[in-house]
Scaffold this motif. Structure first.
Motif, short mmCIF file in Angstrom:
data_model
loop_
_atom_site.label_atom_id
_atom_site.label_comp_id
_atom_site.label_asym_id
_atom_site.label_seq_id
_atom_site.Cartn_x
_atom_site.Cartn_y
_atom_site.Cartn_z
N ALA A 236 86.59 -26.62 41.32
CA ALA A 236 86.18 -27.88 40.68
C ALA A 236 87.40 -28.62 40.14
N THR A 237 88.30 -27.89 39.49
CA THR A 237 89.50 -28.51 38.93
C THR A 237 90.34 -29.16 40.01
N SER A 238 90.41 -28.52 41.18
CA SER A 238 91.23 -29.06 42.26
C SER A 238 90.62 -30.32 42.88
N PHE A 239 89.31 -30.46 42.81
CA PHE A 239 88.64 -31.60 43.46
C PHE A 239 88.33 -32.75 42.50
N LEU A 240 88.08 -32.46 41.23
CA LEU A 240 87.64 -33.49 40.30
C LEU A 240 88.79 -34.41 39.89
N PRO A 241 88.48 -35.66 39.54
CA PRO A 241 89.52 -36.59 39.10
C PRO A 241 89.87 -36.38 37.63
N VAL A 242 90.97 -36.95 37.22
CA VAL A 242 91.34 -36.95 35.80
C VAL A 242 90.32 -37.76 35.01
N ALA A 243 89.88 -38.87 35.58
CA ALA A 243 88.87 -39.73 34.95
C ALA A 243 88.12 -40.45 36.05
N ASP B 111 80.90 -44.37 37.03
CA ASP B 111 80.66 -42.93 37.05
C ASP B 111 81.13 -42.23 35.78
N VAL B 112 81.50 -43.00 34.76
CA VAL B 112 81.91 -42.39 33.50
C VAL B 112 80.77 -41.53 32.96
N GLY B 113 81.11 -40.36 32.52
CA GLY B 113 80.10 -39.42 32.05
C GLY B 113 79.95 -38.23 32.96
N ARG B 114 80.46 -38.35 34.21
CA ARG B 114 80.44 -37.20 35.11
C ARG B 114 81.58 -36.25 34.73
N PRO B 115 81.47 -34.97 35.11
CA PRO B 115 82.52 -34.02 34.74
C PRO B 115 83.86 -34.36 35.39
N THR B 116 84.93 -34.09 34.69
CA THR B 116 86.29 -34.36 35.13
C THR B 116 87.06 -33.03 35.22
N LYS B 117 88.33 -33.12 35.58
CA LYS B 117 89.18 -31.92 35.56
C LYS B 117 89.16 -31.29 34.17
N GLY B 118 89.24 -32.11 33.15
CA GLY B 118 89.23 -31.61 31.79
C GLY B 118 87.96 -30.85 31.46
N ALA B 119 86.82 -31.33 31.94
CA ALA B 119 85.55 -30.65 31.68
C ALA B 119 85.53 -29.28 32.34
N ALA B 120 86.05 -29.19 33.58
CA ALA B 120 86.10 -27.90 34.26
C ALA B 120 87.02 -26.94 33.53
N GLN C 241 76.93 -46.87 21.64
CA GLN C 241 78.33 -46.52 21.84
C GLN C 241 78.77 -46.84 23.26
N LYS C 242 79.91 -47.51 23.40
CA LYS C 242 80.45 -47.87 24.71
C LYS C 242 81.65 -47.02 25.08
N THR C 243 82.29 -46.43 24.08
CA THR C 243 83.49 -45.64 24.33
C THR C 243 83.28 -44.22 23.84
N ILE C 244 83.58 -43.26 24.69
CA ILE C 244 83.48 -41.86 24.30
C ILE C 244 84.56 -41.56 23.27
N PRO C 245 84.24 -40.90 22.15
CA PRO C 245 85.26 -40.57 21.16
C PRO C 245 86.45 -39.86 21.80
N SER C 246 87.63 -40.10 21.29
CA SER C 246 88.86 -39.69 21.97
C SER C 246 88.96 -38.19 22.19
N GLU C 247 88.34 -37.37 21.33
CA GLU C 247 88.49 -35.93 21.50
C GLU C 247 87.36 -35.31 22.31
N VAL C 248 86.40 -36.11 22.73
CA VAL C 248 85.28 -35.58 23.52
C VAL C 248 85.70 -35.45 24.98
N ILE C 249 85.51 -34.27 25.54
CA ILE C 249 85.89 -33.99 26.92
C ILE C 249 84.72 -34.24 27.86
N PHE C 250 83.52 -33.86 27.43
CA PHE C 250 82.34 -34.01 28.28
C PHE C 250 81.13 -34.11 27.39
N SER C 251 80.26 -35.06 27.66
CA SER C 251 79.05 -35.24 26.86
C SER C 251 77.92 -35.73 27.76
#
Length: 641
Positions: free
Chosen positions: A212-219, A224-233, A319-329
Motif C-alpha cells: 500500500a505504501t508503495s502504491f499510495l500517493p503522498v496526498a 479524493d481527499v479523505g482516502r488513505p495515503t502513504k502516511g495512513a498506511a 470543516q473544510k481543512t483536515i487538522p494538520s496533525e490528522v493522518i487519516f479520518s
C-alpha cells in the motif's frame, strides 16, 4: 466456518448485484459481466468503494448510530448510564465476562437493518469479511482496467491493500489469528480450513501495508481527499507493530519486536518531517489558563488558549481543512441535518451522548468514570497522588490543560448558549446528590417531565466534553452548524507509539539508529504542545518508571478515541483490580466553604461494586461467533472459549 465461507461465495453475488443496480441506471452498461465492469476505471473505482461501506472502525458505527457497548465503557473510561432505555442492559453481559453472548448477537435482520442492542464489534466481525471479499474481487480483476492511467490504477491498488490490512487488523486484534484470504473462496471450495496464528496474519498485514505504501500517493487531489495515503498506511503499520511487540502477543519480550515497532514509528516521523506533513498543533499557551481556586477560566466552556487543541476534535461550521496533525479520518460532514444524524455523530454518540443538545426529548447521558479521570496529572506535571498541592476536595483545579478539553465537571458554564433553551440553570449540575439521594437528577425540573433536559441524567458525576461542540443543539436554526472530526490516525499517537517502543528497545534516553529523537523527547513533545512540563525526573530514571508515564500519557492524550481498550489488552493489565472497578464521583453540600471543603462541597470517588468487570486470562482474546464453528469444526474456537 461455513456461514462465513458461504458468505464469501454469496457476497460475490450480492456485491455484483449492487453493481448491477448501479449499472441498471446506466443504460449503456446493461448486460455487462464482471470482466466488463473492471475494464472501466470509473466502474472499477465504484466497485472498490463498496469495501469502504463495510469499514467499521473504533470510531464509526453501523447506520451512523451509537453503540450498545461503547469502547470507552469496556476500557473503563466511562459508563453508558442511559436511564430511560436499555443501553445499560448490555453492560452486565460484558461485565459478567459473557463475551460469547455478545459476539453471537444478530447484527442485521432479514431486511438488512441493524439490530438494536447489538454491539458494534459484532457488526465489525461480519462486515469485515464482506469488505475483504470486495477487495479480493477488485484485486483479482484490476489488470482488466484498460482506460485508466498508471497513477489512477496504482492509487486504487494502494487503497485495496491498505483496506485489506485494516480489515484484518480490526478482526485479529480482538480474535487473534484467523485465515488471511488473498483470493476468494469459490462455491465448490472445501470447507475444512483451519485458523492461522496471529503472527502469520501479522506477516500478511505488514506485506499488504508495504505494498500500500508503495502504491499510495503522498496526498490526493481535492475530489479524493479523505482516502488513505502513504502516511495512513505507515500509521497503521506503526499501530500494528506496537500491538505485536506488546506483552499480549510478544510473550517472550523479544526485543526485535520492539525495535520493529520503534522503527515503524520513526519511519513515519521522518517521512512527515521530510514532507512537511502531520505537524502537531501548538496549544502551548494553554498553560496560562487561570484554573486555580475561583480562577477566571475554571468554569468557562471554551478558552482561547486551548482552542487550537480543541479544534483537532470539534469546532463551528463545516470543516473544510483536515487538522494538520490528522493522518487519516472518516469523511467529515455537517454535525446535523434536520431530521437525520450524519457522519460525525458516531464519535459523539460513542463517547458523550445527547443530553446536552437542546430539543432532545430522550437524552442518553454517558459519563466519564472518576477513577479514570484521576489519571489526569496536575499542571505541575505530577500524578495527583504525588503532588502535595493537590487537594481531593477541590479536584477540578490546576489540572493538565487537556483535562479542561476532555472533561465536563460541575459548575462549568452550559455548553449551549441559548436564552430560549430548556435548561435555564446556566450550569451543568453533574455530581450533586440531592435530598432524595439521586445523582444529578431532578435538580432543576420545575415541570416534572422525565424527558426534559432539566433532568441532567448523569450518574457518574463527570461528563465527556471532548466531542461536544459548543452551541450544538438538537434542532433549530444555527444549532446544527458544527462539526466533529472522526480521527482514525493522528500524529500524537505516532509519537506516543515511538516513545513506548523506543523506551522498551533502547531505554528512556535511547533512540532508533539514524534518529536523534529519544523516547523521553517524544513524550515531552506531546506534553509541551499543550503547555505541560517535561515528564518529571522522578519518572525518568528507568525503563519501568517511564513505561508507566508513557501509558498514562496515552490514556490522557488519546482518551475517548477508541484506543484504550486495546491498549489495556496488549499491555495485559485489563485483569488488574484497578482496571476492573467502576467509580462514580459524588459531590455533597457541606453547608458552606471551609478549610476542609474549599468549595462548600465534599467530593468522594464511590466504587460501584455491581458494575465491577470480570476479566480472566481467556478474556484477552475474544471468541468468534458459534455459527463459524458449527459450520466448519476445523475452524476452531478461540482458546478458552
Amino acid at each position: 466456518m461455513k456461514t462465513r465461507i458461504y458468505t464469501f461465495a454469496l457476497i460475490c453475488i450480492s456485491f455484483f448485484t449492487s453493481c448491477e443496480d448501479y449499472l441498471d441506471k446506466q443504460q449503456d452498461f446493461e448486460g455487462l459481466d464482471e470482466s466488463d465492469v473492471f475494464e472501466d476505471i470509473r466502474l472499477a473505482k465504484n466497485a472498490l468503494d463498496a469495501a469502504y461501506s463495510y469499514l467499521i472502525t473504533d470510531v464509526s458505527a453501523p447506520g451512523q448510530g451509537g453503540d450498545w457497548l461503547p469502547n470507552m465503557t469496556m476500557a473503563g473510561e466511562g459508563y453508558p448510564g442511559r436511564l430511560w432505555q436499555t443501553f445499560p442492559q448490555t453492560y452486565p453481559i460484558y461485565a459478567q465476562g459473557d463475551y460469547v453472548s455478545l459476539i453471537n448477537k444478530t447484527p442485521y435482520n432479514a431486511n438488512g437493518t441493524p439490530v438494536g442492542s447489538t454491539p458494534n464489534f459484532t457488526f465489525r466481525y461480519f462486515d469485515s469479511w464482506k469488505g475483504i471479499r470486495a477487495i479480493n474481487t477488485f484485486l483479482a480483476n484490476v489488470d482488466n482496467i484498460n482506460n485508466g492511467t498508471e497513477e489512477e490504477i496504482n492509487g486504487l491498488i494502494g487503497q485495496a491493500y491498505f483496506l485489506r490490512a485494516f480489515f484484518y487488523h480490526l478482526l485479529t486484534k480482538r480474535h487473534g489469528g484467523l485465515i488471511y484470504l488473498k483470493e476468494n473462496f469459490q462455491l465448490d471450495s472445501a470447507l475444512d480450513h483451519e485458523r492461522e496464528s496471529y503472527q502469520s496474519n501479522l506477516t500478511n498485514m505488514l506485506e499488504d501495508l508495504d505494498l500500500a505504501t508503495s502504491f499510495l500517493p503522498v496526498a490526493w487531489e481535492s475530489e479524493d481527499v479523505g482516502r488513505p495515503t502513504k502516511g495512513a498506511a505507515m500509521a497503521l503499520k506503526s499501530r500494528l507493530t506496537l500491538f505485536a511487540a506488546s506483552p499480549l502477543v510478544n510473550e517472550s519480550n523479544d526485543q526485535q519486536a520492539w525495535i520493529d515497532a520503534a522503527t515503524a514509528a520513526s519511519d513515519l516521523i521522518n517521512y512527515a518531517n521530510d514532507n512537511g506533513l502531520y505537524t502537531l498543533i501548538d496549544a502551548s499557551a494553554a498553560n496560562t489558563i487561570d484554573v486555580d481556586h475561583n480562577g477566571d477560566d475554571l468554569f468557562l466552556t471554551e478558552t482561547e488558549e486551548l482552542e487550537p487543541y480543541r479544534s483537532i476534535f470539534i469546532g463551528p461550521g463545516i470543516q473544510k481543512t483536515i487538522p494538520s496533525e490528522v493522518i487519516f479520518s472518516e469523511v467529515n460532514q455537517k454535525f446535523f441535518v434536520f431530521g437525520a444524524i450524519v457522519s460525525p455523530t458516531p464519535r459523539h454518540t460513542l463517547t458523550a451522548g445527547w443530553d446536552h443538545l437542546r430539543g432532545n426529548g430522550s437524552p442518553m447521558s454517558i459519563g466519564a468514570l472518576a477513577n479514570f479521570v484521576d489519571k489526569f496529572e496536575t499542571k505541575n506535571g505530577l500524578a495527583i497522588a504525588d503532588d502535595p498541592n493537590y487537594n481531593p476536595q477541590e479536584p477540578f483545579i490546576n489540572r493538565d490543560p487537556r483535562f479542561y478539553n476532555a472533561i465536563l465537571f460541575d459548575g462549568v458554564t452550559d455548553l449551549i448558549v441559548d436564552p430560549n433553551a430548556w435548561n435555564l440553570t446556566g450550569v451543568v449540575d453533574l455530581a450533586q446528590v440531592n435530598e432524595e439521594g439521586n445523582l444529578g437528577l431532578n435538580l432543576h425540573d420545575p415541570g416534572g417531565n422525565p424527558n426534559l433536559f432539566w433532568r441532567v441524567r448523569n450518574l457518574t458525576g463527570l461528563r465527556i466534553k471532548k466531542w461536544l461542540p459548543n452551541g450544538a443543539r438538537w434542532s433549530g436554526a444555527g444549532g446544527r452548524n458544527h462539526h466533529v472530526n472522526n480521527n482514525i490516525f493522528r500524529m500524537s499517537e505516532v509519537y506516543l507509539n515511538y516513545a513506548e517502543a523506543a523506551n522498551e528497545a533502547y531505554g528512556p534516553t535511547g533512540a532508533v539508529p539514524g534518529s536523534s529523537l529519544t523516547a523521553l523527547q517524544a513524550i515531552n513533545m506531546i506534553r509541551n504542545r499543550v503547555g505541560m512540563p517535561n515528564v518529571n525526573a522522578a519518572y525518568t530514571s528507568s525503563k519501568a518508571l517511564l513505561r508507566e508515564r508513557i501509558r498514562n500519557e496515552r490514556a490522557i492524550e488519546l482518551c475517548f478515541e477508541g484506543i484504550r481498550y486495546d491498549d489495556m489488552r496488549r499491555w495485559k493489565i485489563a485483569h488488574l483490580d484497578e482496571n476492573k472497578k467502576v467509580e462514580f464521583l459524588e459531590m455533597r453540600w457541606q453547608g458552606g466553604e471551609s478549610s476542609l471543603y474549599p468549595t462548600g462541597f465534599s467530593f468522594e470517588n464511590v466504587e460501584q461494586s455491581q458494575l465491577t468487570k470480570t476479566f480472566d486470562e481467556k478474556h484477552y482474546w475474544w471468541p468468534i461467533p458459534n455459527s463459524e464453528i458449527e459450520a466448519v469444526p476445523t475452524f476452531l474456537q478461540t482458546e478458552g472459549w
